[in-house]
Design an enzyme around this catalytic site. Sequence first.
Site, mmCIF file in Angstrom:
data_model
loop_
_atom_site.group_PDB
_atom_site.id
_atom_site.type_symbol
_atom_site.label_atom_id
_atom_site.label_comp_id
_atom_site.label_asym_id
_atom_site.label_seq_id
_atom_site.Cartn_x
_atom_site.Cartn_y
_atom_site.Cartn_z
ATOM 1 N N GLY A 108 41.594 35.275 38.368
ATOM 2 C CA GLY A 108 41.095 36.126 37.243
ATOM 3 C C GLY A 108 42.124 36.186 35.967
ATOM 4 N N GLU A 124 41.211 31.096 44.637
ATOM 5 C CA GLU A 124 40.259 31.906 45.387
ATOM 6 C C GLU A 124 40.053 31.480 46.681
ATOM 7 O OE1 GLU A 124 39.454 33.185 40.918
ATOM 8 O OE2 GLU A 124 39.901 31.375 41.970
ATOM 9 N N GLU A 183 40.705 32.954 34.423
ATOM 10 C CA GLU A 183 39.499 33.150 33.998
ATOM 11 C C GLU A 183 39.543 33.893 32.578
ATOM 12 O OE1 GLU A 183 36.468 33.318 37.741
ATOM 13 O OE2 GLU A 183 38.112 34.871 37.550
ATOM 14 N N ALA A 238 43.139 38.648 40.195
ATOM 15 C CA ALA A 238 42.720 39.758 40.527
ATOM 16 C C ALA A 238 43.657 40.657 41.309
ATOM 17 C CB ALA A 238 41.498 39.752 41.190
#
Length: 263
Positions: free
Chosen positions: A114, A137, A117, A71
Amino acid sequence: MTYSLQLFDDIITNPLKDGVLVIQLNRPNEFNALRTKLLDEIAQVLVRAEEDENVRCVVLTGNQKAFAAGADIKEMATKSPADVLRDPRAASWKVIRNFKKPLIAAVNGYCLGGGNELAMHCDIIVAGENAKFGQPEINLGIIPGAGGTQRFTSLLGKSKAMRYVLTGDFMSAKQAYEAGLVAEIFAPEETLDQAINIAKKIAQKAPIAVELAKEAVLKASDSLLESGLAFERKAFAVLFSTSDQKEGADAFINKRPPVYKGS
């Protein structure tokens, strides 16, 4: 629809060919970090692709250095729990998650947080030998917030998922293949072409059968996914009320080791 005529800031859509649409993440200076705009642009294209009967399969890729390194930490660093719960990116993730046609990830380089993901939202992942996967994370004082805890566990099993989610360590392409995360490994320069070849093969099949086959396979593992995703999202938001989250983000941005205090 001529997808190549649509101009985007964060992605490139290649001309539709043989029923295959290729979407390339295009923030090379940021290792394709997933800011809100990037996810929104992917969602826009997928909405159109789902409605277009000429699109039979979609390939999602990055570049040789990164599929997506995570992210956009700078965008997320100052968010409050309320901001996270109202995050417009959740709507984009839902579009990607519910896309009915086959979605293939062609991964080279970093595929983290992310990015991992996003790859796991795809139906098939093929990887270059240089690919590195992970959910780091925890190093920022938070947890995965877009399905990482749930999909990693579903694909790898509890023990391996714990191993990588709790340490934040990276997984090589070979380890990802052996764990069942990745379907095939290729030389980095061949990864996208091989993904497109698989997509072309799928595009030749009966569209309704392909759609129902995808739905049936997902049913095998998604029965309890929604409740798990809901818990993960709430836990992810709660962590934005901690000082450790602010410390983790600041340390990342300023390239220093974090000092966590458990508060």
